[in-house]
Motif scaffolding. Sequence first.
Motif, PDB file in Angstrom:
ATOM      1  N   ILE B 183      -1.299   7.503   3.981  1.00  0.00           N
ATOM      2  CA  ILE B 183      -0.504   6.763   4.972  1.00  0.00           C
ATOM      3  C   ILE B 183       0.541   5.888   4.267  1.00  0.00           C
ATOM      4  N   LEU B 184       0.120   5.201   3.199  1.00  0.00           N
ATOM      5  CA  LEU B 184       1.044   4.309   2.488  1.00  0.00           C
ATOM      6  C   LEU B 184       2.193   5.096   1.864  1.00  0.00           C
ATOM      7  N   ALA B 185       1.898   6.270   1.344  1.00  0.00           N
ATOM      8  CA  ALA B 185       2.939   7.090   0.726  1.00  0.00           C
ATOM      9  C   ALA B 185       3.879   7.666   1.784  1.00  0.00           C
ATOM     10  N   PHE B 186       3.321   8.152   2.893  1.00  0.00           N
ATOM     11  CA  PHE B 186       4.176   8.652   3.979  1.00  0.00           C
ATOM     12  C   PHE B 186       5.124   7.527   4.442  1.00  0.00           C
ATOM     13  N   ALA B 187       4.583   6.328   4.590  1.00  0.00           N
ATOM     14  CA  ALA B 187       5.393   5.200   5.079  1.00  0.00           C
ATOM     15  C   ALA B 187       6.515   4.868   4.102  1.00  0.00           C
ATOM     16  N   LEU B 188       6.208   4.863   2.806  1.00  0.00           N
ATOM     17  CA  LEU B 188       7.236   4.507   1.813  1.00  0.00           C
ATOM     18  C   LEU B 188       8.340   5.556   1.763  1.00  0.00           C
ATOM     19  N   VAL B 189       7.955   6.807   1.636  1.00  0.00           N
ATOM     20  CA  VAL B 189       8.973   7.853   1.468  1.00  0.00           C
ATOM     21  C   VAL B 189       9.790   7.994   2.744  1.00  0.00           C
ATOM     22  N   GLY B 190       9.131   7.832   3.897  1.00  0.00           N
ATOM     23  CA  GLY B 190       9.864   7.861   5.171  1.00  0.00           C
ATOM     24  C   GLY B 190      10.881   6.734   5.237  1.00  0.00           C
ATOM     25  N   SER B 213       4.580   8.889  -4.965  1.00  0.00           N
ATOM     26  CA  SER B 213       4.987   9.556  -3.725  1.00  0.00           C
ATOM     27  C   SER B 213       4.461  10.984  -3.609  1.00  0.00           C
ATOM     28  N   ILE B 215       1.668  12.403  -2.935  1.00  0.00           N
ATOM     29  CA  ILE B 215       0.843  12.749  -1.774  1.00  0.00           C
ATOM     30  C   ILE B 215       1.632  12.756  -0.460  1.00  0.00           C
ATOM     31  N   ALA B 216       2.860  12.206  -0.471  1.00  0.00           N
ATOM     32  CA  ALA B 216       3.696  12.290   0.734  1.00  0.00           C
ATOM     33  C   ALA B 216       4.186  13.718   0.961  1.00  0.00           C
TER      34      ALA B 216
END
Lengths: 280, 280
Positions: B183-190, B213, B215-216
């Motif tokens: 979740i944290l990686a999806f949020a950052l890369v998004g 990143s 795992i995003a």
Amino acid sequence: MIGGSIAKAARLRNLCEEIVALDREQNAVNLQLAMEHGVIDRFYTDASAALTNADIVIIAAPVGAMHGIFQQIAPFWRADCLYSDTGSTKASVIQAAEQAFGGAPPNFVPAHPIAGAERSGVAAANAELFTNRRLIITPLPNTDANKLAELTRFWERLGSSVSEMNVEHHDTVLAATSHLPHILAFALVGLLGRKDEQREIFKYAASGFKDFSRIASSDPTMWLDICLANKHELLPLIRQYQAELETIAQMLAEDQTEQLFETFTYAGHARQRYLDQLDD
Amino acid sequence: MIGGSIAKAARLRNLCEEIVALDREQNAVNLQLAMEHGVIDRFYTDASAALTNADIVIIAAPVGAMHGIFQQIAPFWRADCLYSDTGSTKASVIQAAEQAFGGAPPNFVPAHPIAGAERSGVAAANAELFTNRRLIITPLPNTDANKLAELTRFWERLGSSVSEMNVEHHDTVLAATSHLPHILAFALVGLLGRKDEQREIFKYAASGFKDFSRIASSDPTMWLDICLANKHELLPLIRQYQAELETIAQMLAEDQTEQLFETFTYAGHARQRYLDQLDD
């Protein structure tokens, strides 16, 4: 680690006759190790002795130490020498130079190699650390063009791809790609480390966690300095990230599956754009 | 990717006479590829044909698909066959089995290999994916002891270190080490992907960002399923993480250098504890 890597890389490529280190007395053990490994030729804790006859001086230190270092070396500053640094934040380093000299000297060329590792000290130094990595120079209006060209050649010969960027833009970009991820990793590993089940949590962590958390092993002094030095860029980004995370939490709480799927998909595509430009 | 990796690993270690795949019609291309590469011997989109004479059936699918798969295979369920899965959340998979069968069958042994990659499909399958990785079995009170032992042997022969854990504990631990970081990686890369400067941001990102990143890039369908299936564990953790991040933001805003240094240092030590147990 950074200073040692520059020394190793410069010697390997025959860019220097002699490499001299200047450091604090308390780092003598690290310097002695650097001598024994042939990374440096001599070391001093006295600025006068270290700086005599230097052609190029590169300050590789936590950005919070820069002001003190500029003050220490100011009495021995020479117009014919090229000075640079490796600080991860540029506005703060330039401000430190302005304070120490009453204006940044034209032969100080601020630079930042986009390379590093979570380890510190000369034992972690690596002659290929900068090979095929980017180096950003943030010249000022009064920066000497010849010194700028000289530093560019130096880093290109270490294998780096050199770009120029304005100071504020550098600090904005690095806050996003480097400073914010470090904060996020410190927060995650700290949170999990305090949990009662931390042994079990860590025991069953997969490789994704290892990669994700690697930057949480970075030197705390260095990162304290970076975060404080760039807090005006970093804090608004943390706020944006909190909003992003809150949006995802809401989607999850409310089972908004379509929006969640789009969010994850968008992030995956964004990372693909990042990977694509790596190959450019 | 997971199903293909199990097939490759099982064949390499001579654990099977024949490997048969069951999948949806729309995945026929992937199955054809698996045939051509010798990963599987036959494939079907019809459950009856696929399941005849099977000794062991392993369901490797996004956890949101498990209920439908249990319903599809229920008519051909045999008491002498061992059934298992590879789902990243266990409570939801067991609930799906209970719904499909009116109680989880004793010869269904829920399992989760702590291994994976951000890539999908048989082309990414790897016979050594599970070597020296952990596999967690979450047996139920009525789970057949012989089938449990059989599955344990199977995974040990694929090179995994097999542990047993209760269902809730598995889902709590994995929420912390796997689901939250995703979740944290999806949020950052998004977040970064939507910025105007994204090209420049990505251009100057260092290796830390690449790892952080990674795992995003994970499959959005699989991760949508996992997050929804484990939301009761994941949401409180996101809330704790938000509080942790807010604490750090406050320290930064108020220049609480000592507390920030302690926070970064604590995280570094916690990660060292994680690395230490990797070597155990």
